[in-house]
Write an enzyme that holds these catalytic residues in place. Structure first.
Site, PDB file in Angstrom:
ATOM      1  N   ASP A 125     -24.883 135.550 -31.034  1.00  0.00           N
ATOM      2  CA  ASP A 125     -23.079 135.439 -31.660  1.00  0.00           C
ATOM      3  C   ASP A 125     -23.660 136.536 -33.008  1.00  0.00           C
ATOM      4  O   ASP A 125     -24.983 135.554 -33.691  1.00  0.00           O
ATOM      5  CB  ASP A 125     -22.302 134.256 -32.129  1.00  0.00           C
ATOM      6  CG  ASP A 125     -21.420 134.310 -32.596  1.00  0.00           C
ATOM      7  OD1 ASP A 125     -21.676 134.952 -33.540  1.00  0.00           O
ATOM      8  OD2 ASP A 125     -20.871 133.925 -31.757  1.00  0.00           O
TER       9      ASP A 125
ATOM     10  N   TYR B 156      -5.794 144.216 -33.900  1.00  0.00           N
ATOM     11  CA  TYR B 156      -6.861 144.823 -33.100  1.00  0.00           C
ATOM     12  C   TYR B 156      -7.238 145.642 -34.889  1.00  0.00           C
ATOM     13  O   TYR B 156      -7.725 146.081 -35.142  1.00  0.00           O
ATOM     14  CB  TYR B 156      -6.967 145.724 -32.060  1.00  0.00           C
ATOM     15  CG  TYR B 156      -7.743 146.622 -31.942  1.00  0.00           C
ATOM     16  CD1 TYR B 156      -9.380 146.337 -31.954  1.00  0.00           C
ATOM     17  CD2 TYR B 156      -7.874 148.080 -32.236  1.00  0.00           C
ATOM     18  CE1 TYR B 156     -10.213 147.375 -31.821  1.00  0.00           C
ATOM     19  CE2 TYR B 156      -8.946 148.787 -32.328  1.00  0.00           C
ATOM     20  CZ  TYR B 156     -10.059 148.490 -31.823  1.00  0.00           C
ATOM     21  OH  TYR B 156     -11.906 149.564 -32.030  1.00  0.00           O
TER      22      TYR B 156
ATOM     23  N   ASP C 234       1.363 152.146 -28.483  1.00  0.00           N
ATOM     24  CA  ASP C 234       1.822 153.542 -28.110  1.00  0.00           C
ATOM     25  C   ASP C 234       2.470 154.483 -29.306  1.00  0.00           C
ATOM     26  O   ASP C 234       3.222 154.430 -29.178  1.00  0.00           O
ATOM     27  CB  ASP C 234       1.546 153.769 -26.637  1.00  0.00           C
ATOM     28  CG  ASP C 234       0.261 154.039 -25.929  1.00  0.00           C
ATOM     29  OD1 ASP C 234      -0.849 152.973 -26.538  1.00  0.00           O
ATOM     30  OD2 ASP C 234       0.260 154.145 -24.714  1.00  0.00           O
TER      31      ASP C 234
ATOM     32  N   ALA D 252     -20.312 145.002 -32.656  1.00  0.00           N
ATOM     33  CA  ALA D 252     -19.992 143.891 -31.792  1.00  0.00           C
ATOM     34  C   ALA D 252     -18.537 144.005 -32.719  1.00  0.00           C
ATOM     35  O   ALA D 252     -18.058 143.467 -33.525  1.00  0.00           O
ATOM     36  CB  ALA D 252     -21.003 143.185 -32.080  1.00  0.00           C
TER      37      ALA D 252
ATOM     38  N   ASP E 238     -26.242 140.584 -29.456  1.00  0.00           N
ATOM     39  CA  ASP E 238     -25.273 140.683 -28.498  1.00  0.00           C
ATOM     40  C   ASP E 238     -24.844 139.938 -27.774  1.00  0.00           C
ATOM     41  O   ASP E 238     -26.231 138.920 -27.038  1.00  0.00           O
ATOM     42  CB  ASP E 238     -25.397 142.406 -27.554  1.00  0.00           C
ATOM     43  CG  ASP E 238     -24.189 142.499 -27.432  1.00  0.00           C
ATOM     44  OD1 ASP E 238     -24.112 143.715 -27.277  1.00  0.00           O
ATOM     45  OD2 ASP E 238     -23.251 141.963 -26.070  1.00  0.00           O
TER      46      ASP E 238
HETATM   47  N1  UFG Z   1      -2.651 155.553 -20.402  1.00  0.00           N
HETATM   48  C1  UFG Z   1      -2.260 155.977 -19.185  1.00  0.00           C
HETATM   49  N2  UFG Z   1      -2.257 155.540 -18.227  1.00  0.00           N
HETATM   50  C2  UFG Z   1      -2.921 153.936 -18.207  1.00  0.00           C
HETATM   51  C3  UFG Z   1      -4.304 153.903 -19.032  1.00  0.00           C
HETATM   52  C4  UFG Z   1      -3.466 155.111 -20.619  1.00  0.00           C
HETATM   53  O1  UFG Z   1      -0.542 156.422 -19.092  1.00  0.00           O
HETATM   54  O2  UFG Z   1      -3.673 153.464 -16.855  1.00  0.00           O
HETATM   55  C5  UFG Z   1      -2.182 156.372 -21.263  1.00  0.00           C
HETATM   56  C6  UFG Z   1      -2.106 155.208 -22.967  1.00  0.00           C
HETATM   57  O3  UFG Z   1      -0.402 154.916 -22.518  1.00  0.00           O
HETATM   58  C7  UFG Z   1      -2.572 156.198 -24.355  1.00  0.00           C
HETATM   59  C8  UFG Z   1      -3.856 157.505 -23.713  1.00  0.00           C
HETATM   60  O4  UFG Z   1      -2.977 157.550 -22.298  1.00  0.00           O
HETATM   61  O5  UFG Z   1      -1.155 157.525 -24.628  1.00  0.00           O
HETATM   62  C9  UFG Z   1      -4.862 156.745 -23.909  1.00  0.00           C
HETATM   63  O6  UFG Z   1      -5.127 155.592 -23.463  1.00  0.00           O
HETATM   64  P1  UFG Z   1      -6.484 154.896 -23.446  1.00  0.00           P
HETATM   65  O7  UFG Z   1      -6.231 153.576 -23.258  1.00  0.00           O
HETATM   66  O8  UFG Z   1      -7.399 155.185 -23.271  1.00  0.00           O
HETATM   67  O9  UFG Z   1      -6.825 154.743 -25.263  1.00  0.00           O
HETATM   68  P2  UFG Z   1      -5.739 154.399 -26.467  1.00  0.00           P
HETATM   69  O10 UFG Z   1      -4.954 155.852 -26.963  1.00  0.00           O
HETATM   70  O11 UFG Z   1      -4.745 153.381 -26.280  1.00  0.00           O
HETATM   71  O12 UFG Z   1      -6.590 153.632 -26.990  1.00  0.00           O
HETATM   72  C10 UFG Z   1      -7.933 154.452 -27.881  1.00  0.00           C
HETATM   73  C11 UFG Z   1      -9.230 152.963 -27.830  1.00  0.00           C
HETATM   74  C12 UFG Z   1      -8.799 151.926 -28.706  1.00  0.00           C
HETATM   75  C13 UFG Z   1      -7.912 152.583 -30.804  1.00  0.00           C
HETATM   76  C14 UFG Z   1      -7.332 153.675 -30.449  1.00  0.00           C
HETATM   77  C15 UFG Z   1      -7.185 154.030 -31.468  1.00  0.00           C
HETATM   78  O13 UFG Z   1      -9.241 152.673 -27.196  1.00  0.00           O
HETATM   79  O14 UFG Z   1      -9.462 151.159 -29.082  1.00  0.00           O
HETATM   80  O15 UFG Z   1      -7.831 154.265 -29.307  1.00  0.00           O
HETATM   81  O16 UFG Z   1      -6.074 154.699 -31.625  1.00  0.00           O
HETATM   82  F1  UFG Z   1      -7.414 151.416 -30.887  1.00  0.00           F
END
Ligand code: UFG
Length: 320
Positions: free
Chosen positions: A51, A138, A279, A71, A31
């Site tokens: 790395d 991503y 989203d 990683a 890591d």
């Molecule tokens: N959300 C909020 N407020 C916040 C943070 C998040 O409303 O402060 C909402 C987001 O809009 C989303 C949900 O909560 O609807 C979950 O959000 P996260 O950021 O916790 O997770 P994500 O679904 O965006 O992302 C996760 C992983 C990513 C992966 C993705 C796959 O963290 O690495 O799922 O779709 F790519």
């Protein structure tokens, strides 16, 4: 087995390394500590700071039975602002790792892929047969690595498994989520409960879902780690298999906040904010394939347990 765990100082990587040690494997963690923490590397692992693309070659020369590759750069928003960081950090690094594995005859690879490879799904729950159409860089980089693994399996006999995680949460004892920049819902909500933030912002309440907020499939990090151990055993030379990992149950942002209120006993103020770019409305996994082929059965599927373990970890990490 003697196993190389890349990213073993990070959240999911450290939990998985801990489970591998508990199961009796010999584990070497590599890591670069760009987002991980040296003190998160589990006891019993040998730790090499560096790395992956630079050190994997010489390490694999020692002879390993397999690699678990965690990683990666993993912030969706950042991947849109700085795509080069993701194409280099994720894809170029993984291609170098694959070459080093081929050169040294390392037989197995288990890779952290993501639900973000699917993009906006046509239907939920999402099966592995759904068309991969990532909507962010991503997800695109993770999909590219999945495809490279398929090539190495077909052409060089690699035993390869891509695990597509849905929303990972919770903690495994002293191993949990400690991101410098926190973007994930559950840790953010718990920061409000701890008084580190005034309120949580709900990114949109006009989505086409039951209560208007986004729906996600939350999976306990220990259950996720256990799927890696099963995948290591299941991996077959010349095959690349993809498994979705989720509980198959969706929870809305409002339901998550309510569960956090119940678990913490804190009122957790929330305010509706604009939608977050990129989203999808709802992401829920079909993990039938993992259940059938890996014999994987999540042990902690309840959201209250997942949040409870994250809460215990957060309080212990901050000693409150
Ligand atoms: N959300 C909020 N407020 C916040 C943070 C998040 O409303 O402060 C909402 C987001 O809009 C989303 C949900 O909560 O609807 C979950 O959000 P996260 O950021 O916790 O997770 P994500 O679904 O965006 O992302 C996760 C992983 C990513 C992966 C993705 C796959 O963290 O690495 O799922 O779709 F790519």
């Amino acid at each position: 087995m003697k196993l190389l765990v890349t990213g073993g100082a990070g959240y999911v990587g450290s939990v998985c390394a801990a489970r591998l040690v508990e199961a009796g494997h010999e584990v070497v963690v590599v890591d670069d500590l760009s987002t991980g923490h040296a003190d998160a590397v589990p006891e019993g692992c040998r730790f090499v700071e560096g790395d992956v693309s630079e050190v994997a070659g010489s390490l694999l020369g020692e002879g390993f039975d397999g690699v678990l590759h965690f990683a990666a750069k993993s912030l969706v928003g950042e991947s849109m602002q700085d795509p080069a960081k993701y194409w280099h950090g994720n894809v170029v690094t993984s291609l170098r790792l694959l070459e080093a594995m081929r050169e040294h005859g390392t037989p197995r690879l288990v890779f952290s892929s993501t639900a973000a490879t699917y993009g906006e799904p046509d239907e939920v729950p999402i099966a592995e047969t759904a068309p991969p159409r990532p909507t962010n860089t991503y997800g695109a980089t993770k999909l590219a690595i999945d495809m490279a693994m398929a090539s190495y399996a077909a052409s060089h006999g690699l035993a390869a498994v891509s695990l597509r995680y849905f929303n990972v949460a919770g903690a495994h004892g002293r191993f949990g989520e400690r991101h410098a920049v926190e973007t994930h819902l559950i840790p953010i909500v718990l920061q409000v409960a701890l008084g580190q933030r005034e309120q949580v912002q709900i990114y949109g309440d006009d989505w086409p879902t039951e209560d208007g907020t986004c729906v996600r499939d939350y999976i306990h990090v220990t259950d996720l780690a256990d799927a890696h151990l099963l995948a290591l055993d299941r991996a077959k030379p010349g095959e690349h298999v993809v498994y979705n990992l989720g509980n198959g149950t969706g929870f809305s942002v409002k339901q998550v906040i309510d569960t956090c209120r119940e678990v913490t006993g804190h009122p957790i103020p929330a305010a509706v904010a604009p939608r977050r770019e990129g989203d999808p409305a709802a992401l829920v996994a079909s993990s039938e394939r993992a259940r059938l082929e890996l014999g994987w059965t999540p042990q902690r599927p309840d959201l209250a347990d997942i949040v409870g373990d994250a809460w215990a970890f957060t309080r212990q990490a901050l000693r409150v």
